[in-house]
Design a protein around this motif. Structure first.
Motif, PDB file in Angstrom:
ATOM      1  N   MET A   1       8.430   6.349  -2.526  1.00 27.35           N
ATOM      2  CA  MET A   1       7.127   5.829  -2.094  1.00 27.35           C
ATOM      3  C   MET A   1       6.094   6.950  -2.183  1.00 27.35           C
ATOM      4  SD  MET A   1       7.040   2.630  -0.709  1.00 27.35           S
ATOM      5  CE  MET A   1       5.838   2.723   0.636  1.00 27.35           C
TER       6      MET A   1
ATOM      7  N   TYR B   1       5.669   0.324   8.409  1.00 26.90           N
ATOM      8  CA  TYR B   1       5.252  -0.497   7.273  1.00 26.90           C
ATOM      9  C   TYR B   1       5.070  -1.930   7.702  1.00 26.90           C
ATOM     10  CZ  TYR B   1       9.997  -2.255   7.300  1.00 26.90           C
ATOM     11  OH  TYR B   1      11.167  -2.836   7.679  1.00 26.90           O
TER      12      TYR B   1
ATOM     13  N   SER C   1      12.646  -6.154   2.650  1.00 28.71           N
ATOM     14  CA  SER C   1      12.132  -4.782   2.682  1.00 28.71           C
ATOM     15  C   SER C   1      13.284  -3.857   3.026  1.00 28.71           C
ATOM     16  CB  SER C   1      11.051  -4.625   3.761  1.00 28.71           C
ATOM     17  OG  SER C   1       9.975  -5.499   3.498  1.00 28.71           O
TER      18      SER C   1
ATOM     19  N   LEU D   1      13.324   0.340   3.467  1.00 30.95           N
ATOM     20  CA  LEU D   1      12.725   1.669   3.327  1.00 30.95           C
ATOM     21  C   LEU D   1      13.664   2.675   3.967  1.00 30.95           C
ATOM     22  CD1 LEU D   1       8.928   1.655   4.274  1.00 30.95           C
ATOM     23  CD2 LEU D   1       9.955   2.496   2.168  1.00 30.95           C
TER      24      LEU D   1
ATOM     25  N   LEU E   1      12.042   3.380  -1.474  1.00 26.43           N
ATOM     26  CA  LEU E   1      12.018   1.915  -1.444  1.00 26.43           C
ATOM     27  C   LEU E   1      13.216   1.431  -2.266  1.00 26.43           C
ATOM     28  CD1 LEU E   1      10.328  -0.566  -0.538  1.00 26.43           C
ATOM     29  CD2 LEU E   1       9.158  -0.429  -2.752  1.00 26.43           C
TER      30      LEU E   1
ATOM     31  N   THR F   1      13.245  -4.709  -3.242  1.00 24.94           N
ATOM     32  CA  THR F   1      12.528  -4.834  -1.969  1.00 24.94           C
ATOM     33  C   THR F   1      11.081  -4.423  -2.148  1.00 24.94           C
ATOM     34  OG1 THR F   1      12.893  -2.632  -1.017  1.00 24.94           O
ATOM     35  CG2 THR F   1      14.678  -4.237  -0.778  1.00 24.94           C
ATOM     36  N   HIS F   2      10.278  -4.808  -1.178  1.00 28.95           N
ATOM     37  CA  HIS F   2       8.843  -4.519  -1.274  1.00 28.95           C
ATOM     38  C   HIS F   2       8.272  -4.178   0.087  1.00 28.95           C
ATOM     39  CE1 HIS F   2       6.995  -8.719  -0.133  1.00 28.95           C
ATOM     40  NE2 HIS F   2       7.915  -8.337   0.703  1.00 28.95           N
TER      41      HIS F   2
END
Lengths: 206, 206, 206
Positions: free
Chosen positions: C96, C130, C138, C140, C183, C187-188
């Motif tokens: 990221m 986030y 997601s 992270l 990341l 996933t986002h």
């Protein structure tokens, strides 16, 4: 000083005394312990001067130690909203007031206004957490004076009774800068003595 | 001082010696550099006394510097639950045990009991984060001895497989105060080596 | 030193002088102030030696004070992703990049690579937050070199437009260790200048 000592040598007729070399005087005159009181006295003068200079340095050191020991300005706070229910939705940007104070060393956080005022310039750490029900959006913004710094939002949902959020930031402040949490229009959070909080600490004084 | 020494050169008579005024002795004994050994010796005594007092101050300074250098007691920990699945629901208030230790400087966090014991009085910072599935409620409380400080909850929902939460607080502790995470009855969280964590640090020793 | 003074006593036949007791010399010879210039000069030598040793200690103290005053290396950063939208889903593990720098004292965080490089060995604190929409998962992960440390995930859901998450950790690093957010594939997260952040600080230099 060395010129002066040289003059001394010429006048009193002793062995050459070099700068700072008081011990030489005392070792070279071996044939008799008596003479050259004059030399002794002059060297004694040099020693007195040195003692006086050491006294000055000692005082300077003692001052610096006092400063080092007092140096750590402590500014630390944590607070929760208090109450027991929804805060908002509000019509306008609204400063969040965290009125249940858990910690407030340095007294920089004001539980009546919700505003933290930096007592000194420095790097600070702030963090906030909240819970909010799904009936409305949430939008909490950490503000520095009139400027948004970091934020946390949550969308409306009929399917999730509650959502959590938060954020944190290291922020450089000038003395008297104001930091506070702003609840955006048409948004809400839920709060009590424990769930929805705002905290901060002075990390480095600058 | 160079002026004083110059005076020495020109003159050499004796005079009353005042306390600490060693330089006066050396300027006023005019008729000869010999006499007033007596005066010199008394002034020498004053200088010896001063040296002794400076010695005492030097020792005090050296001690304070040692303290300043050793002053930063370091107490820092981070841990995760470990395991790989649901923790709870539990029947009663249950202390969360974070048994995967990431950091534990000062060894104040106990990975077998889940309890942090303050080794010194001071201001501490604690923070926790968790994830939980929607099948049950979550309710995690940061406790100081028997007192709830901050908490994070999440509601049951069939529509959201997981929710996250957390909180943080700056808290003043006395030496031996206990801080731990409590999982409330009928609630659960999910944990492994990375997701559900508990951290703390001594910020200011008091 | 005490041996030298004792020798003084034997050789010059003056009153016994004990270690450091230069004042005894000056007080015991009351019947005459004249004699024993020899003794005086030798004791004077001892005093000179002591002054020299005090000079050395003063210099050492002055150095240590300089170090104490300069000691606090400051390393502090906070950054947000910037942009205004979804970040991901990505195909592979992706570092990221938080390119909106809020604070970067010590310049250890690189806004082009997203990587924090420890400038000194020590204990550091990192935290990240986030928001992510429900259309994707997601995941992270806070990484130390190639090792996952703490993480936050969120599941896909059609019923919750957004979820928040985060985590924090105190981590011991060696000089040049790299810490960054990864990341995970497929996933986002969502990011802008305020919502999705990464922060860190040097807590204790080791």
């Amino acid at each position: 000083m060395s010129f002066t000592v040289l003059m001394l040598v010429i006048i009193c007729g002793s062995v050459l005394v070099q700068h700072g070399d008081t011990e030489t005087v005392l070792t070279t005159e071996t044939e008799s312990c008596m003479p050259n009181m004059c030399t002794l006295r002059k060297v004694f003068g040099a020693m007195t001067e040195k003692q006086s200079s050491m006294e000055t340095r000692l005082k300077a050191i003692e001052n610096q130690i006092t400063q080092l020991k007092n140096k750590a300005v402590k500014v630390v706070f944590s607070a929760a909203t208090g109450g027991n229910g929804h805060i908002g939705p509000v019509n306008t940007h609204t400063t969040m007031v965290y009125r249940t104070v858990i910690t407030n060393v340095g007294n920089a956080y004001n539980r009546f206004t919700g505003i933290f005022v930096a007592p000194v310039s420095g790097i600070y750490y702030f963090t906030f957490f909240y819970i909010a029900g799904g009936a409305n959006r949430s939008s909490l913004v950490l503000m520095k004076n009139n400027q948004a710094v970091v934020a946390s939002i949550d969308h409306q949902t009929s399917h999730d009774e509650a959502d959590n959020g938060g954020n944190a930031v290291f922020l450089q402040l000038q003395k008297r800068d104001q930091v506070y949490m702003r609840l955006n229009p048409n948004t809400h959070v839920f709060g009590n003595d424990r769930l929805t909080t705002f905290s901060g600490v002075l990390v480095h004084q600058l």
